[in-house]
Design a protein around this motif. Structure first.
Motif, PDB file in Angstrom:
ATOM      1  N   VAL A 382       0.805  -1.226   0.000  1.00 51.68           N
ATOM      2  CA  VAL A 382       0.000   0.000   0.000  1.00 51.68           C
ATOM      3  C   VAL A 382       0.837   1.275   0.000  1.00 51.68           C
ATOM      4  CG1 VAL A 382      -1.964  -1.108   1.098  1.00 51.68           C
ATOM      5  CG2 VAL A 382      -0.179  -0.071   2.518  1.00 51.68           C
ATOM      6  N   GLY A 383       2.157   1.151   0.019  1.00 50.62           N
ATOM      7  CA  GLY A 383       2.991   2.348  -0.027  1.00 50.62           C
ATOM      8  C   GLY A 383       4.406   2.038   0.404  1.00 50.62           C
ATOM      9  N   ALA A 384       5.276   3.048   0.315  1.00 51.82           N
ATOM     10  CA  ALA A 384       6.686   2.851   0.644  1.00 51.82           C
ATOM     11  C   ALA A 384       7.332   4.181   0.984  1.00 51.82           C
ATOM     12  CB  ALA A 384       7.414   2.197  -0.527  1.00 51.82           C
ATOM     13  N   HIS A 385       8.433   4.102   1.727  1.00 54.83           N
ATOM     14  CA  HIS A 385       9.282   5.263   1.996  1.00 54.83           C
ATOM     15  C   HIS A 385      10.689   4.908   1.538  1.00 54.83           C
ATOM     16  CE1 HIS A 385      11.045   8.782   3.663  1.00 54.83           C
ATOM     17  NE2 HIS A 385      11.592   8.185   4.698  1.00 54.83           N
ATOM     18  N   GLY A 409       9.290   9.305   7.051  1.00 56.31           N
ATOM     19  CA  GLY A 409       8.312   9.412   5.978  1.00 56.31           C
ATOM     20  C   GLY A 409       7.009   8.773   6.420  1.00 56.31           C
ATOM     21  N   PHE A 410       5.953   8.982   5.654  1.00 57.34           N
ATOM     22  CA  PHE A 410       4.629   8.503   6.033  1.00 57.34           C
ATOM     23  C   PHE A 410       3.967   7.787   4.858  1.00 57.34           C
ATOM     24  CE2 PHE A 410       5.687  11.974   8.780  1.00 57.34           C
ATOM     25  CZ  PHE A 410       5.187  11.620  10.024  1.00 57.34           C
ATOM     26  N   VAL A 411       3.282   6.703   5.151  1.00 53.15           N
ATOM     27  CA  VAL A 411       2.471   5.989   4.169  1.00 53.15           C
ATOM     28  C   VAL A 411       1.030   6.029   4.660  1.00 53.15           C
ATOM     29  CG1 VAL A 411       1.921   3.751   3.140  1.00 53.15           C
ATOM     30  CG2 VAL A 411       4.317   4.470   3.373  1.00 53.15           C
ATOM     31  N   HIS A 412       0.143   6.617   3.871  1.00 50.02           N
ATOM     32  CA  HIS A 412      -1.263   6.706   4.261  1.00 50.02           C
ATOM     33  C   HIS A 412      -1.955   5.364   4.014  1.00 50.02           C
ATOM     34  CE1 HIS A 412      -1.173  10.990   5.082  1.00 50.02           C
ATOM     35  NE2 HIS A 412      -0.391  11.119   4.033  1.00 50.02           N
ATOM     36  N   LEU A 413      -2.726   4.938   4.978  1.00 50.65           N
ATOM     37  CA  LEU A 413      -3.270   3.577   4.975  1.00 50.65           C
ATOM     38  C   LEU A 413      -4.754   3.487   4.663  1.00 50.65           C
ATOM     39  CD1 LEU A 413      -1.511   2.353   8.259  1.00 50.65           C
ATOM     40  CD2 LEU A 413      -0.716   2.035   5.899  1.00 50.65           C
ATOM     41  N   ASN A 414      -5.486   4.603   4.651  1.00 52.97           N
ATOM     42  CA  ASN A 414      -6.946   4.534   4.541  1.00 52.97           C
ATOM     43  C   ASN A 414      -7.432   3.805   3.293  1.00 52.97           C
ATOM     44  OD1 ASN A 414      -6.744   6.180   6.817  1.00 52.97           O
ATOM     45  ND2 ASN A 414      -8.622   7.293   6.299  1.00 52.97           N
ATOM     46  N   GLU A 415      -6.828   4.096   2.156  1.00 54.82           N
ATOM     47  CA  GLU A 415      -7.275   3.447   0.926  1.00 54.82           C
ATOM     48  C   GLU A 415      -7.082   1.943   1.012  1.00 54.82           C
ATOM     49  OE1 GLU A 415      -5.725   5.061  -2.663  1.00 54.82           O
ATOM     50  OE2 GLU A 415      -6.022   7.135  -2.050  1.00 54.82           O
ATOM     51  N   GLY A 416      -5.936   1.521   1.524  1.00 58.03           N
ATOM     52  CA  GLY A 416      -5.684   0.095   1.663  1.00 58.03           C
ATOM     53  C   GLY A 416      -6.630  -0.563   2.656  1.00 58.03           C
ATOM     54  N   ILE A 417      -6.887   0.131   3.768  1.00 61.39           N
ATOM     55  CA  ILE A 417      -7.826  -0.408   4.749  1.00 61.39           C
ATOM     56  C   ILE A 417      -9.203  -0.588   4.129  1.00 61.39           C
ATOM     57  CG2 ILE A 417      -9.055   0.100   6.896  1.00 61.39           C
ATOM     58  CD1 ILE A 417      -6.477   1.536   7.849  1.00 61.39           C
ATOM     59  N   ALA A 418      -9.654   0.426   3.401  1.00 57.32           N
ATOM     60  CA  ALA A 418     -10.975   0.350   2.772  1.00 57.32           C
ATOM     61  C   ALA A 418     -11.041  -0.783   1.749  1.00 57.32           C
ATOM     62  CB  ALA A 418     -11.310   1.681   2.103  1.00 57.32           C
ATOM     63  N   GLU A 419      -9.934  -1.052   1.068  1.00 52.10           N
ATOM     64  CA  GLU A 419      -9.931  -2.058   0.003  1.00 52.10           C
ATOM     65  C   GLU A 419      -9.752  -3.472   0.520  1.00 52.10           C
ATOM     66  OE1 GLU A 419      -7.663  -2.994  -4.271  1.00 52.10           O
ATOM     67  OE2 GLU A 419      -7.265  -1.144  -3.160  1.00 52.10           O
ATOM     68  N   PHE A 420      -8.937  -3.662   1.557  1.00 54.46           N
ATOM     69  CA  PHE A 420      -8.543  -5.015   1.940  1.00 54.46           C
ATOM     70  C   PHE A 420      -9.105  -5.505   3.269  1.00 54.46           C
ATOM     71  CE2 PHE A 420      -4.899  -3.410  -0.623  1.00 54.46           C
ATOM     72  CZ  PHE A 420      -5.043  -4.273  -1.704  1.00 54.46           C
ATOM     73  N   SER A 421      -9.600  -4.612   4.128  1.00 51.84           N
ATOM     74  CA  SER A 421      -9.937  -5.042   5.488  1.00 51.84           C
ATOM     75  C   SER A 421     -11.287  -5.723   5.613  1.00 51.84           C
ATOM     76  CB  SER A 421      -9.888  -3.836   6.431  1.00 51.84           C
ATOM     77  OG  SER A 421     -10.972  -2.949   6.164  1.00 51.84           O
ATOM     78  N   GLY A 422     -12.254  -5.324   4.794  1.00 48.45           N
ATOM     79  CA  GLY A 422     -13.611  -5.818   4.967  1.00 48.45           C
ATOM     80  C   GLY A 422     -14.332  -5.128   6.108  1.00 48.45           C
ATOM     81  N   LEU A 423     -13.706  -4.097   6.689  1.00 42.92           N
ATOM     82  CA  LEU A 423     -14.310  -3.356   7.792  1.00 42.92           C
ATOM     83  C   LEU A 423     -15.157  -2.209   7.262  1.00 42.92           C
ATOM     84  CD1 LEU A 423     -11.165  -3.213  10.110  1.00 42.92           C
ATOM     85  CD2 LEU A 423     -13.048  -4.862  10.169  1.00 42.92           C
ATOM     86  N   GLU A 424     -15.901  -1.582   8.164  1.00 38.02           N
ATOM     87  CA  GLU A 424     -16.782  -0.496   7.759  1.00 38.02           C
ATOM     88  C   GLU A 424     -16.590   0.742   8.630  1.00 38.02           C
ATOM     89  OE1 GLU A 424     -20.755  -1.949   7.623  1.00 38.02           O
ATOM     90  OE2 GLU A 424     -20.431  -3.101   5.795  1.00 38.02           O
ATOM     91  N   SER A 425     -15.405   0.887   9.207  1.00 38.70           N
ATOM     92  CA  SER A 425     -15.152   2.041  10.051  1.00 38.70           C
ATOM     93  C   SER A 425     -13.665   2.289  10.133  1.00 38.70           C
ATOM     94  CB  SER A 425     -15.712   1.809  11.460  1.00 38.70           C
ATOM     95  OG  SER A 425     -15.296   2.844  12.339  1.00 38.70           O
ATOM     96  N   PHE A 426     -13.284   3.572  10.282  1.00 37.12           N
ATOM     97  CA  PHE A 426     -11.908   3.952  10.528  1.00 37.12           C
ATOM     98  C   PHE A 426     -11.685   4.266  12.016  1.00 37.12           C
ATOM     99  CE2 PHE A 426     -11.506   5.517   5.925  1.00 37.12           C
ATOM    100  CZ  PHE A 426     -10.802   4.373   5.538  1.00 37.12           C
ATOM    101  N   GLU A 427     -12.673   3.963  12.856  1.00 34.95           N
ATOM    102  CA  GLU A 427     -12.549   4.260  14.269  1.00 34.95           C
ATOM    103  C   GLU A 427     -11.386   3.464  14.879  1.00 34.95           C
ATOM    104  OE1 GLU A 427     -14.164   6.491  16.114  1.00 34.95           O
ATOM    105  OE2 GLU A 427     -15.139   7.183  14.274  1.00 34.95           O
ATOM    106  N   PRO A 428     -10.618   4.057  15.811  1.00 34.81           N
ATOM    107  CA  PRO A 428      -9.491   3.352  16.424  1.00 34.81           C
ATOM    108  C   PRO A 428      -9.873   2.015  17.039  1.00 34.81           C
ATOM    109  CG  PRO A 428      -9.382   5.686  16.939  1.00 34.81           C
ATOM    110  CD  PRO A 428     -10.691   5.480  16.237  1.00 34.81           C
ATOM    111  N   ALA A 429     -11.032   1.921  17.659  1.00 32.78           N
ATOM    112  CA  ALA A 429     -11.449   0.667  18.286  1.00 32.78           C
ATOM    113  C   ALA A 429     -11.581  -0.460  17.274  1.00 32.78           C
ATOM    114  CB  ALA A 429     -12.767   0.864  19.027  1.00 32.78           C
ATOM    115  N   VAL A 430     -11.829  -0.122  16.025  1.00 33.04           N
ATOM    116  CA  VAL A 430     -11.985  -1.122  14.968  1.00 33.04           C
ATOM    117  C   VAL A 430     -10.665  -1.362  14.243  1.00 33.04           C
ATOM    118  CG1 VAL A 430     -13.191  -1.654  12.815  1.00 33.04           C
ATOM    119  CG2 VAL A 430     -14.407  -0.484  14.673  1.00 33.04           C
TER     120      VAL A 430
END
Length: 500
Positions: A382-385, A409-430
């Motif tokens: 999902v990204g690299a530095h 450096g920073f790699v943003h994870l939201n797109e990968g989480i949305a595509e691969f996780s099967g989850l429905e929230s970005f909340e820390p608890a999830v």
């Protein structure tokens, strides 16, 4: 004696995105042919004021040869077109390039203009590899100039979004062929070795408007560049269209927007089976030890702990109440207003010169391919530095005097989480248990071989984002660090908890 003067003239031409350029068979063919001629040391006689009669007799001593133009950036560390300055100090960077200083983007602007003059005005931008991995020889790879055309485009977009902001006063840490180490640089510093007249060089103050330099970019077509407010709004729309929610894979489903706490608690229970790490129950790694709430400590944008306003207390976590306990562990993570969103990033830190050559830290969500040859092309990478490292250390002050310098450096994870996780929230608890199980990283050298990086530290940061009415871009809130996600693994967070 006369110098090779770099000028921009005529109607500004578009530097096209590479996929658009190749659609024009004639233009792309001409570019490839011109590049071949350039590499053969040829040059157009009318471009220089001292042309030789026999074009085939040009040698590496000619300022318009591929060898001389490529050598401006680094090796062989010789003057170009009589542009000289201070005597080189021991271990001083011997090339002209101003890496690591505020002059970096503006210095490359006349450099690409020089390349374009020799190449009959063919304008493209794209990234590259090969010799590009070493700053001392990067410019000998023709893709270097295509890459920096795109870098220049990014500078143009950024400048349009921040009218009135340009080069600020700073220091040139490493020095260059003409700037002493730690020498002061500003908007008036000569961008050597690029002559704009027979006795003067280009400076950053003179390269703010690309249309006056003979080129522009498609995003600026049809805009009145004298109306900075209109340009700012138009470019903001273009950036959002290209890289925001309208771009490929960037759209975030509505269910990922912030939810009320009660809904999050229910979401943890509903998704526990999906995100449960090995050996855990109900989505939380089984652990009856006492946890420090500082595990999710607020951090600055640079990642430093923020003691102000933070509290620390201990809680016991039992398997009987794990979803509630997970929420308690994250009680110190401020919830964004309903309808906003959490932005998750992997923060990567390491000693830049540890391996003695360029390398990459790759971030994966899910299983990492066994074969290193498949790492970069894996869909769940999902990204690299990257570390861009000079392999000629005796000509680089940083390499000699700053061997322990740490870069991040920073790699943003939201797109990968949305595509691969099967989850429905970005909340820390999830997201916390998901990343603890599924986020992995590998270090790879430019030759493709894996490497061990002792100084590596990968941590996870969550930042609340809001979109105020009328704002073109999200506004970041206070970031929060989550070290427990990566702690205990090679290259992970060195401390399980953050002391606040």
């Amino acid at each position: 004696m006369s110098h090779f003067v770099i000028t921009g003239s005529g109607t500004p031409a578009n530097r096209l995105e590479i996929n658009d350029l190749i659609k024009d068979d004639k233009s792309f063919s001409l570019y490839i042919q011109a590049l071949g001629m350039f590499q053969q040391l040829f040059a157009c006689s009318f471009l220089i004021e001292k042309p030789s009669a026999d074009m085939s007799s040009r040698t590496q001593d000619d300022v318009a040869s591929f060898f001389q133009v490529g050598g401006i950036h680094g090796l062989p560390f010789i003057p170009w077109d009589d542009a000289t300055g201070n005597s080189l100090a021991p271990n001083q960077w011997g090339g002209y390039c101003t890496h690591g200083s505020v002059l970096f983007p503006t210095w490359h602007r006349p450099y690409v203009m020089l390349y374009e003059a020799i190449h009959d005005g063919i304008h493209v931008d794209v990234g590259g590899n090969g010799q590009m991995s070493d700053p001392s020889v990067a410019a000998f790879d023709p893709i270097f100039f295509l890459h920096h055309a795109n870098v220049d485009r990014m500078v143009s977009l950024w400048s349009a979004l921040h009218p009135g902001v340009w080069v600020t006063s700073s220091d040139q840490d490493d020095g260059t062929f003409t700037i002493p180490p730690d020498g002061p640089v500003d908007v008036s510093t000569p961008l050597t070795p690029f002559w704009n007249a027979q006795t003067t060089f280009w400076a950053s103050a003179g390269v703010t408007d690309t249309s006056k330099l003979g080129y522009t970019y498609p995003e600026f077509n049809g805009l009145d560049t004298t109306n900075t407010t209109a340009v700012q709004q138009a470019i903001a729309q273009a950036v959002n269209r290209l890289y925001g929610s309208g771009s490929r894979r960037a759209s975030v489903p509505r269910q990922f927007l912030a939810m009320p706490a009660a809904a999050v608690k229910e979401g943890v229970k509903a998704t526990a089976a999906t995100v449960a790490p090995s050996g855990s129950k109900e989505g939380v790694k089984e652990d009856t030890a006492t946890h420090n709430i500082g595990n999710s400590a607020p951090v600055t944008a640079a990642g430093a702990s923020l003691p102000s306003g933070a509290t620390t207390r201990s809680i016991g976590v039992s398997s009987a109440s794990q979803p509630e306990a997970l929420l308690a562990v994250h009680h110190n993570t401020p919830a964004p207003p309903e309808g906003n969103i959490w932005d998750w990033s992997a923060r990567i830190e390491f000693k830049k010169y540890e391996l003695g050559s360029s390398f990459t830290v790759l971030i994966f969500l899910g299983q990492v391919p066994e074969n290193p040859e498949d790492w970069r092309i894996a869909p769940n990478c999902v990204g690299a530095h990257h570390a861009f490292v000079n392999r000629v250390p005796d000509q680089c002050a940083n390499c000699q005097n700053q061997l322990n310098i740490v870069t991040e450096g920073f790699v943003h994870l939201n797109e990968g989480i949305a595509e691969f996780s099967g989850l429905e929230s970005f909340e820390p608890a999830v997201i916390h248990p998901y990343l603890e199980k599924e986020m992995h990283w590998r270090v790879q050298k430019t030759d493709g071989s894996p490497a061990q990086l002792e100084s590596l530290e990968v941590t996870v940061i969550a930042t609340p984002l809001s979109l105020p009415p009328g704002s073109a871009f999200p506004v970041a809130g206070e970031p929060t660090r989550h070290p427990r996600i990566t702690h205990g693994r090679p290259g992970g967070a060195r401390q399980r908890c953050v002391n606040v």
